[in-house]
Motif scaffolding. Structure first.
Motif, mmCIF file in Angstrom:
data_model
loop_
_atom_site.group_PDB
_atom_site.id
_atom_site.type_symbol
_atom_site.label_atom_id
_atom_site.label_comp_id
_atom_site.label_asym_id
_atom_site.label_seq_id
_atom_site.Cartn_x
_atom_site.Cartn_y
_atom_site.Cartn_z
ATOM 1 N N GLN A 259 7.645 0.784 -6.732
ATOM 2 C CA GLN A 259 8.862 0.609 -7.039
ATOM 3 C C GLN A 259 9.389 -0.240 -8.032
ATOM 4 O OE1 GLN A 259 11.143 -0.392 -3.606
ATOM 5 N NE2 GLN A 259 12.964 0.400 -4.297
ATOM 6 N N TYR A 260 8.578 -1.424 -7.899
ATOM 7 C CA TYR A 260 9.024 -2.586 -8.813
ATOM 8 C C TYR A 260 7.925 -2.353 -10.134
ATOM 9 C CZ TYR A 260 12.621 -4.750 -6.233
ATOM 10 O OH TYR A 260 13.739 -4.850 -5.604
ATOM 11 N N GLY A 261 6.866 -1.747 -9.674
ATOM 12 C CA GLY A 261 5.746 -1.887 -11.090
ATOM 13 C C GLY A 261 4.896 -3.226 -10.943
ATOM 14 N N LEU A 262 3.983 -3.330 -12.228
ATOM 15 C CA LEU A 262 3.337 -4.608 -12.260
ATOM 16 C C LEU A 262 4.077 -5.608 -12.735
ATOM 17 C CD1 LEU A 262 0.624 -5.781 -11.495
ATOM 18 C CD2 LEU A 262 0.027 -4.873 -13.890
ATOM 19 N N THR A 263 4.609 -6.498 -12.161
ATOM 20 C CA THR A 263 5.229 -7.734 -12.834
ATOM 21 C C THR A 263 4.515 -8.965 -12.545
ATOM 22 O OG1 THR A 263 6.793 -8.172 -11.136
ATOM 23 C CG2 THR A 263 7.295 -6.373 -12.657
ATOM 24 N N ARG A 264 5.195 -10.151 -12.927
ATOM 25 C CA ARG A 264 4.371 -11.514 -12.349
ATOM 26 C C ARG A 264 4.667 -11.755 -11.220
ATOM 27 N NH1 ARG A 264 7.254 -16.495 -12.798
ATOM 28 N NH2 ARG A 264 9.429 -16.176 -13.168
ATOM 29 N N HIS A 265 5.623 -11.319 -10.517
ATOM 30 C CA HIS A 265 6.011 -11.375 -9.283
ATOM 31 C C HIS A 265 5.197 -10.428 -8.158
ATOM 32 C CE1 HIS A 265 9.478 -14.112 -10.460
ATOM 33 N NE2 HIS A 265 9.706 -13.332 -11.166
ATOM 34 N N THR A 266 4.830 -9.370 -8.880
ATOM 35 C CA THR A 266 4.179 -8.146 -7.948
ATOM 36 C C THR A 266 2.764 -8.438 -8.112
ATOM 37 O OG1 THR A 266 4.363 -6.504 -9.655
ATOM 38 C CG2 THR A 266 6.057 -6.766 -7.942
ATOM 39 N N PHE A 267 2.382 -9.264 -9.102
ATOM 40 C CA PHE A 267 0.856 -9.266 -9.502
ATOM 41 C C PHE A 267 -0.029 -9.395 -8.169
ATOM 42 C CE2 PHE A 267 -3.017 -11.193 -10.608
ATOM 43 C CZ PHE A 267 -3.834 -10.263 -11.578
ATOM 44 N N GLU A 268 0.310 -10.334 -7.321
ATOM 45 C CA GLU A 268 -0.391 -10.716 -6.366
ATOM 46 C C GLU A 268 -0.553 -9.871 -5.282
ATOM 47 O OE1 GLU A 268 -1.176 -14.395 -3.188
ATOM 48 O OE2 GLU A 268 0.501 -14.792 -4.584
ATOM 49 N N TYR A 269 0.668 -8.992 -5.084
ATOM 50 C CA TYR A 269 0.746 -7.949 -4.199
ATOM 51 C C TYR A 269 -0.173 -6.727 -4.402
ATOM 52 C CZ TYR A 269 5.131 -10.370 -2.717
ATOM 53 O OH TYR A 269 5.993 -11.265 -2.172
ATOM 54 N N TRP A 270 -0.255 -6.391 -5.952
ATOM 55 C CA TRP A 270 -1.119 -5.474 -6.431
ATOM 56 C C TRP A 270 -2.528 -5.806 -6.068
ATOM 57 C CZ3 TRP A 270 -0.331 -0.408 -7.429
ATOM 58 C CH2 TRP A 270 1.083 -0.126 -7.842
ATOM 59 N N PHE A 271 -2.782 -7.153 -6.279
ATOM 60 C CA PHE A 271 -4.101 -7.731 -6.329
ATOM 61 C C PHE A 271 -4.482 -7.356 -4.711
ATOM 62 C CE2 PHE A 271 -7.144 -10.843 -5.097
ATOM 63 C CZ PHE A 271 -8.108 -10.783 -5.905
ATOM 64 N N ARG A 272 -3.774 -7.589 -3.865
ATOM 65 C CA ARG A 272 -3.835 -7.723 -2.275
ATOM 66 C C ARG A 272 -4.340 -6.175 -1.934
ATOM 67 N NH1 ARG A 272 -2.728 -12.323 1.745
ATOM 68 N NH2 ARG A 272 -2.720 -14.047 0.228
ATOM 69 N N GLN A 273 -3.429 -5.260 -2.484
ATOM 70 C CA GLN A 273 -3.710 -3.861 -2.501
ATOM 71 C C GLN A 273 -4.992 -3.371 -2.672
ATOM 72 O OE1 GLN A 273 -1.777 -1.740 -0.705
ATOM 73 N NE2 GLN A 273 0.051 -3.092 -0.248
ATOM 74 N N LEU A 274 -5.388 -3.967 -3.986
ATOM 75 C CA LEU A 274 -6.792 -3.736 -4.501
ATOM 76 C C LEU A 274 -7.756 -4.252 -3.672
ATOM 77 C CD1 LEU A 274 -5.952 -3.834 -8.190
ATOM 78 C CD2 LEU A 274 -6.355 -1.750 -6.890
ATOM 79 N N TRP A 275 -7.803 -5.368 -3.278
ATOM 80 C CA TRP A 275 -8.563 -6.094 -2.310
ATOM 81 C C TRP A 275 -8.799 -5.311 -1.186
ATOM 82 C CZ3 TRP A 275 -12.040 -9.793 -3.538
ATOM 83 C CH2 TRP A 275 -12.659 -10.468 -2.563
ATOM 84 N N THR A 276 -7.969 -5.063 -0.462
ATOM 85 C CA THR A 276 -7.882 -4.171 0.578
ATOM 86 C C THR A 276 -8.849 -2.907 0.439
ATOM 87 O OG1 THR A 276 -5.942 -5.079 1.657
ATOM 88 C CG2 THR A 276 -6.681 -3.198 2.777
ATOM 89 N N GLY A 277 -8.433 -2.281 -0.721
ATOM 90 C CA GLY A 277 -9.226 -0.949 -0.788
ATOM 91 C C GLY A 277 -10.718 -1.487 -1.121
ATOM 92 N N LEU A 278 -11.081 -2.447 -1.657
ATOM 93 C CA LEU A 278 -12.462 -3.034 -1.920
ATOM 94 C C LEU A 278 -13.021 -3.150 -0.463
ATOM 95 C CD1 LEU A 278 -14.739 -3.688 -3.625
ATOM 96 C CD2 LEU A 278 -13.770 -5.892 -3.643
ATOM 97 N N GLY A 279 -12.241 -3.788 0.276
ATOM 98 C CA GLY A 279 -12.775 -3.951 1.750
ATOM 99 C C GLY A 279 -13.204 -2.757 2.386
ATOM 100 N N VAL A 280 -12.248 -1.612 2.191
ATOM 101 C CA VAL A 280 -12.553 -0.481 2.891
ATOM 102 C C VAL A 280 -14.144 0.113 2.492
ATOM 103 C CG1 VAL A 280 -11.899 1.882 2.980
ATOM 104 C CG2 VAL A 280 -10.247 0.156 3.221
ATOM 105 N N VAL A 281 -14.331 -0.157 1.046
ATOM 106 C CA VAL A 281 -15.547 0.458 0.426
ATOM 107 C C VAL A 281 -16.608 -0.247 1.041
ATOM 108 C CG1 VAL A 281 -16.618 0.747 -1.703
ATOM 109 C CG2 VAL A 281 -14.270 1.093 -1.604
ATOM 110 N N VAL A 282 -16.646 -1.800 1.054
ATOM 111 C CA VAL A 282 -17.715 -2.496 1.570
ATOM 112 C C VAL A 282 -17.970 -2.054 3.076
ATOM 113 C CG1 VAL A 282 -18.243 -4.992 2.166
ATOM 114 C CG2 VAL A 282 -17.129 -4.475 0.020
ATOM 115 N N ILE A 283 -16.963 -2.042 3.726
ATOM 116 C CA ILE A 283 -17.317 -1.843 5.319
ATOM 117 C C ILE A 283 -17.936 -0.289 5.412
ATOM 118 C CG2 ILE A 283 -16.202 -1.068 7.572
ATOM 119 C CD1 ILE A 283 -16.173 -3.909 7.120
ATOM 120 N N VAL A 284 -17.410 0.745 4.667
ATOM 121 C CA VAL A 284 -17.889 1.894 4.810
ATOM 122 C C VAL A 284 -19.449 1.960 3.970
ATOM 123 C CG1 VAL A 284 -17.910 4.476 3.782
ATOM 124 C CG2 VAL A 284 -15.859 3.439 4.173
#
Length: 364
Positions: A259-284
């Motif tokens: 909804q807000y897109g990639l901004t300096r305020h949402t960057f860390e939120y996007w990073f955490r989304q990607l980090w969680t996705g990476l965690g799924v890949v590692v566990i699998v």
């Protein structure tokens, strides 16, 4: 600073007394307590009246918590000054003593010298704290799934303390907002500087608290959860209840990012989304390596890489629940126990991503 406490409640007769009592027992209690009764069919209103607090019944609300709070805020904000506060607290939560005193002290601080607002969203009050939230512990109950949630909440609180009170979300369980900040959000929605529909809370999202945090940050306000702002809150009693709660949280957070897109305020939120996705890949990959070893190689070979990952995982699980005592640390040391919960959460995350991509109908 005058403070009005709003407690949105839908059929909360079992916990409303506890929430009200925890507000009244504060060293600096709120000036008014208003129970926002939203389509209640139990004895919530009766119990609130017996406690001597105000009751504001919603009218025709179909937008859950966000809609109920919007109706209450539309009534309350016009009569408050910019420097007053609105405290929003879930009816199934209970504040620790000192919450209000700490939150008011921080919210009353003057704006720092460096202006924190973005160009195009600058307000006279930007750079000051717009909201002060709490960190929470899980209430007793819920059996094994409740135990795991209490461990999770303990890790979250530890992380917030280590970050000096920096948080990604102002929790809906208990947050004190500056009135001027809420007015700015309302005005910014009207003139198109912020997305969303609603008086203050966006009634079209699954996670209204996360979206309101984004709104405050994009208007230049700061947020914090200081160490003395603590409380207890309800845990989900079953795996099914937990699944539905976390699916809403995770999908809502992902859609707020979109909804807000990639901004300096949402960057860390996007990073955490990607980090969680990476965690799924590692566990699998971890689990598939075990299945391959058992099915093809006839046994598990202790590969140094995976052994190191397992040890690190176990140590992290133990250290991060130290605040819960020795028993919690012993249970957390059993890798299988904690990994079960992580697999569950990562599975929910994958489902949330799939539902967002396929635009599956959203449910509360």
């Amino acid at each position: 600073m005058r403070v009005v406490a709003l407690i949105p409640a839908h059929n909360e007769e079992e916990t409303i007394d506890i929430a009200i009592d925890s507000l009244r027992s504060q060293s600096r209690p709120p000036d008014r307590i208003v129970v926002v009764a939203d389509n209640c069919t139990d004895r919530t209103v009766e119990y609130a009246v017996a406690k001597g607090v105000e009751v504001f019944p919603t009218t025709g609300n179909t937008h859950k918590k966000g809609g109920a709070l919007n109706q209450a805020l539309a009534r309350e904000l016009p009569g408050l000054d910019d420097e007053d506060g609105v405290f929003v607290m879930d009816a199934d939560s209970s504040l620790d003593d000192g919450f209000f005193e700490s939150a008011i002290a921080l919210l009353s601080r003057p704006r720092p010298g460096r202006h924190a607002a973005d160009q195009g969203t600058r307000t006279a009050h930007a750079g000051r704290y717009g909201g002060i939230g709490g960190t929470f512990r899980g209430r007793d109950g819920g059996g094994f799934v409740g135990w795991l949630q209490r461990n999770e909440y303990a890790r979250y609180a530890r992380d917030v303390r280590r970050r000096g009170g920096r948080v990604l979300v102002l929790t809906g369980t208990a947050t004190l907002f500056r009135v001027r900040a809420l007015r700015d959000v309302h005005e910014a929605r009207l003139d198109g500087r912020l997305p969303g529909v609603g008086y203050v809370y966006d009634t079209q999202v699954l996670t209204e608290d996360n979206e309101l945090t984004f709104a405050l940050l994009h208007l230049g306000y700061r947020i914090r959860s200081p160490k003395h702002c603590t409380l207890t809150t309800e845990v989900m009693p079953t795996w099914g209840d937990l699944y539905r709660q976390r699916l809403r949280w995770k999908r809502g957070a992902l859609e707020n990012c979109l909804q807000y897109g990639l901004t300096r305020h949402t960057f860390e939120y996007w990073f955490r989304q990607l980090w969680t996705g990476l965690g799924v890949v590692v566990i699998v990959a971890y689990l598939l390596s075990i299945v391959w070893a058992l099915a093809v190689e006839g046994g598990v070979v202790l590969h140094p890489l995976w052994l190191a990952i397992t040890v690190l995982f176990a140590v992290e699980r133990v250290v991060t629940v130290r605040s819960r005592g020795a028993l919690a640390m012993v249970v957390a040391s059993v890798v299988f126990v904690e990994m079960t919960f992580d697999l569950f959460l990562q599975g929910v995350h994958g489902k949330a991503v799939l539902d967002s991509v396929t635009q599956r109908e959203r449910a509360w």
